[in-house]
Structures are given as C-alpha cells and as structure tokens.
Scaffold this motif. Sequence first.
Motif, short mmCIF file in Angstrom:
data_model
loop_
_atom_site.label_atom_id
_atom_site.label_comp_id
_atom_site.label_asym_id
_atom_site.label_seq_id
_atom_site.Cartn_x
_atom_site.Cartn_y
_atom_site.Cartn_z
N HIS A 209 -5.73 33.68 6.34
CA HIS A 209 -4.45 32.98 6.23
C HIS A 209 -4.38 32.03 5.03
O HIS A 209 -3.39 31.29 4.90
CB HIS A 209 -4.17 32.23 7.53
N HIS A 210 -5.40 32.03 4.18
CA HIS A 210 -5.37 31.22 2.95
C HIS A 210 -6.07 31.99 1.83
O HIS A 210 -7.06 32.68 2.08
CB HIS A 210 -6.07 29.87 3.16
N PRO A 211 -5.61 31.84 0.59
CA PRO A 211 -6.20 32.60 -0.52
C PRO A 211 -7.39 31.91 -1.19
O PRO A 211 -8.00 32.49 -2.08
CB PRO A 211 -5.02 32.72 -1.50
N VAL A 212 -7.68 30.68 -0.83
CA VAL A 212 -8.81 29.96 -1.41
C VAL A 212 -9.80 29.60 -0.32
O VAL A 212 -9.50 29.71 0.87
CB VAL A 212 -8.35 28.67 -2.15
N MET A 213 -11.00 29.19 -0.72
CA MET A 213 -12.07 28.80 0.19
C MET A 213 -12.36 29.90 1.21
O MET A 213 -13.01 30.88 0.90
CB MET A 213 -11.75 27.44 0.85
N ILE A 214 -11.84 29.82 2.43
CA ILE A 214 -12.11 30.84 3.43
C ILE A 214 -11.55 32.19 3.00
O ILE A 214 -12.06 33.25 3.39
CB ILE A 214 -11.53 30.43 4.81
N GLY A 215 -10.53 32.19 2.15
CA GLY A 215 -9.97 33.45 1.65
C GLY A 215 -10.99 34.23 0.84
O GLY A 215 -11.11 35.46 0.98
N ASN A 216 -11.73 33.54 -0.03
CA ASN A 216 -12.74 34.22 -0.84
C ASN A 216 -13.89 34.73 0.02
O ASN A 216 -14.45 35.79 -0.24
CB ASN A 216 -13.26 33.26 -1.91
N VAL A 217 -14.25 33.96 1.04
CA VAL A 217 -15.29 34.39 1.98
C VAL A 217 -14.84 35.66 2.70
O VAL A 217 -15.60 36.61 2.86
CB VAL A 217 -15.60 33.27 3.00
N ALA A 218 -13.59 35.69 3.14
CA ALA A 218 -13.07 36.84 3.89
C ALA A 218 -13.10 38.12 3.07
O ALA A 218 -13.53 39.17 3.54
CB ALA A 218 -11.65 36.54 4.36
N THR A 219 -12.61 38.05 1.83
CA THR A 219 -12.56 39.27 1.02
C THR A 219 -13.96 39.75 0.63
O THR A 219 -14.21 40.96 0.54
CB THR A 219 -11.72 39.06 -0.25
N ARG A 220 -14.87 38.81 0.42
CA ARG A 220 -16.25 39.21 0.09
C ARG A 220 -16.92 39.90 1.28
O ARG A 220 -17.56 40.94 1.12
CB ARG A 220 -17.05 37.97 -0.32
N ILE A 221 -16.76 39.31 2.46
CA ILE A 221 -17.34 39.91 3.66
C ILE A 221 -16.70 41.27 3.94
O ILE A 221 -17.37 42.23 4.31
CB ILE A 221 -17.18 38.97 4.87
N GLY A 222 -15.39 41.35 3.76
CA GLY A 222 -14.69 42.61 3.98
C GLY A 222 -15.24 43.72 3.11
O GLY A 222 -15.44 44.85 3.56
N LYS A 223 -15.48 43.40 1.84
CA LYS A 223 -16.02 44.39 0.91
C LYS A 223 -17.44 44.80 1.28
O LYS A 223 -17.79 45.98 1.28
CB LYS A 223 -15.98 43.83 -0.51
N GLY B 27 -6.55 14.32 2.43
CA GLY B 27 -6.93 13.57 3.62
C GLY B 27 -6.79 14.32 4.91
O GLY B 27 -6.89 13.75 5.99
N ALA B 28 -6.56 15.66 4.85
CA ALA B 28 -6.30 16.41 6.07
C ALA B 28 -7.04 17.73 6.17
O ALA B 28 -7.42 18.15 7.26
CB ALA B 28 -4.79 16.66 6.20
N ILE B 29 -7.27 18.42 5.03
CA ILE B 29 -7.86 19.76 5.07
C ILE B 29 -9.33 19.67 4.67
O ILE B 29 -9.65 19.37 3.51
CB ILE B 29 -7.12 20.72 4.13
N PRO B 30 -10.27 19.93 5.59
CA PRO B 30 -11.70 19.82 5.28
C PRO B 30 -12.13 20.89 4.28
O PRO B 30 -11.58 21.99 4.23
CB PRO B 30 -12.37 20.07 6.65
N ILE B 31 -13.13 20.54 3.47
CA ILE B 31 -13.67 21.49 2.50
C ILE B 31 -14.88 22.19 3.11
O ILE B 31 -15.83 21.54 3.55
CB ILE B 31 -14.09 20.76 1.21
N PRO B 32 -14.88 23.53 3.15
CA PRO B 32 -16.01 24.27 3.73
C PRO B 32 -17.32 23.97 3.01
O PRO B 32 -17.33 23.69 1.81
CB PRO B 32 -15.60 25.74 3.55
N ASN B 33 -18.42 24.06 3.73
CA ASN B 33 -19.73 23.77 3.17
C ASN B 33 -20.72 24.88 3.52
O ASN B 33 -21.14 25.00 4.67
CB ASN B 33 -20.23 22.42 3.72
N LEU B 34 -21.06 25.70 2.52
CA LEU B 34 -22.05 26.76 2.70
C LEU B 34 -21.74 27.63 3.92
O LEU B 34 -22.58 27.79 4.82
CB LEU B 34 -23.46 26.16 2.82
#
Length: 418
Positions: free
Chosen positions: A91-105, A64-71
Amino acid sequence: MRIAMMTNNYKPFVGGVPISIERLADSLRDLGHSVYVFAPDYKSPVDDDEYTFRFPTMKHKIAGAIPIPNLIYGYVKNAISTLDIDLIHVHHPVMIGNVATRIGKELHIPVVFTYHTRYEQYLHYLTPFGYLQNKGNLLGESILDFAQRQVIQRYLNHFLEKCDMVFAPTESIQNYLKPFHIDTPISIAPTGLPPACFENHIEATAIRKKYLQKKQYLFCTVSRLAKEKNLSFLLRGVSAVKKQLGDVFNVLILGDGPEKENLIALSQTLKIEENVFFIGEVSNHKISAYHQACDLFLFSSKSETQGIVLLEAMAAYLPVFAIRATGVSDVVVNGENGVLSSDSITEWADNLISILKNPAVLIKMRSSARTTALLYDEKSIANQILESYAYLKKSYEAEHWLMMHLNRTSYPVLAKEY
C-alpha cells in the motif's frame, strides 16, 4: 488464497490507508481467505490479532507519525516464506514497498499496489521541501515543481513497473496514472463501506443538541489536521459565510494532526472560535453518529485519491460540499449528492449560502447521497479485487509450469498482459 497486506502505517495511526486495509482484510476473511497484515511497530500497546505482524522500526518518525522501518527485509521475507503467501498487496511505494517488490521477485509471488495517495502533494513533510514551501520564493517554487514533476514521477514509474497490477481508487486517479506510460495494468478498486456506516445511531440526537446550541445549521468535516488537507481554507470560507448570514451555524472538526494549534489560532483570528468545535480523534464506528447529527459535510482537501470520508458521510444521508478536485469529483455529483466549488473563498461562500437558502434542494441531495454510498458495499468491492488476485495467481502458476518445462529462468511476463 493466502494474502499479505504490507503498509507503512496502520492502526493505531488514524488515516484513510489503515481504514482501507482493515476493511479489505476483514471482507476477504469473511469470504474465506487468509489475510496477514505487515505493519510498523509503533512501540506502544496495540491490541493486535494473530493476523498482524509488526516489523521493527526506528525511534524517528516522518512528520512525527509514520515510523521508519529498521532492517525489516529478513524479518518480512522469513514470515512470508513461513506463511506460504500466494499474493502480496502493498500500500506504499517507498520503504515497505521496496521490500514487497524485492520479496515478490525473489520468491516468485505476484505483487499488487494500491495508489492511495497523491505523493507529490506531501513533499512538505521532508525538511528541505517544507522549508522551500514555507519560504515562498520563485527559486523555491521551481525546485518544488521539479521535484514533483520529475523526481517523484520518475520514481513512481520505476516502482509501478516492478508491480504486477496497480489499483486506483477512482477513475480520475486511473486517468492520472495513464500518462506515466507504464506496462503494468491499472484497475479501479475503491475502498468499500462496512454495514456500520449505514446503521442509525441514537447518539446523533444528543450530539446535535450539544453542538447546535439553538442555531439553525450544524456542519461537520472529518480530516487529519495537516497542511495538505487545506483546512485553513475551510475556516476562511466559514468566516466569509458568517459575515453574510450571521451567527446561524456551528462546525464540528473531527480529527487530529500537526496543524491543530495553528487552526485553533486561525479560528480565533477570524473570530469564529465560538462556531468551530475541534472534537479530536473519533473512533471510526462512532463517526456515523456525528454525520447523522449534521446538515452538511464540508470538505476542503485537494489531495485525495478517493476521499473515504465523503462516502461515509453520504451513507448517513449527508450531502457533501467540497472543492472540485481529483478523487472528490469521482463521488460528488454537483447538484445531486452534493456541491462542488472552486477554491475561491468568494465562490465557496456564495455556493454554501445558496444551498442553505434552498432547503428543498438540500433535502433532495440527502437521498441521492445515500444512493451513491450504497454503490460502495465493501463485500462487492472485495469480490472485484479477489477476481484480480485470482487472475494474477493463475498467471504465475501457468508461467511457472511453462518455464519448468522449458527449463528456463522464470520472469513475470504473463501478468503484464492482463
């Protein structure tokens, strides 16, 4: 340097991670660097500055507090490319974390990660695990234990290997991560305290008068009202102390969360509802006034990686009375700036009573608490983090130059040797 901070929660959400991000970003900007924050859209009015980018989210929220990213991948990648970012700090290993590591690569940008949270202790927010935890049978406990020790740890191992550096808020968390056997270097980088935490607040006198109500002691705690914060234990401990000492204290609970109604009901069942005040959310710049109004800071959480609120209390000369746990033990030195207890109600109550019966010890601990807090000046910590950033950036630049001259595909291998 141009830095992108990426997070799954941020203001107006109240919590340790948003506070940590905001303080670090402000400190780095004061040092002359550009810091951009990529945070979820809460679909509510927020007074953002030009450095904040809100990525799209779904209507559904976790707990009820943390929004789920959408595309969000395309949106974030385009923004990162346009801003000419030098380094990504996620600062998180899921959702935005996966986006960050993919963009970094893909864009050849170093990625660092701060291990803010003991993630295995938050499984109850996922419906099937929450059901098993509440059911309380052996099969459910076995499944939970497997998920905590195998599924989550394996995922974290995989994620941490994709990062170029990991920051642990405390030495105990650094030691906790060592058995993961990852090649990624792990450095210590706590959340710093801004000057406002050390200032005197004239409102403290009025707060103490309002809530002390002619009693002898006033205690407080600051916490999200959630299961992992173990506040039901704190209420039971307070009840045990009242039975022995009598009606000589009141307790302020600052914060909000999904367990609020349950905790209010528990305080009524324990017959301490007249001693416990649920203050609700208090803006961060006002919390110090409540600290200064009190005699002792109570803390019951066992899921902290650092416990920012402990240091904030210490900055106001407020000793901490807490359960011995990872993160907490890094800043609370038993008998010096506070007291550490086991999670036995009896021992907890006995230790608290012992402190109250020795006012000279309590006075001495107040001075030591302040001394501890002064070690966490946010500008000093920002400079330490900046040194790690700079090293990674130079490693990537050297690697890029080398690979261009060798005419080979570039892989981030040098950063792993730090």
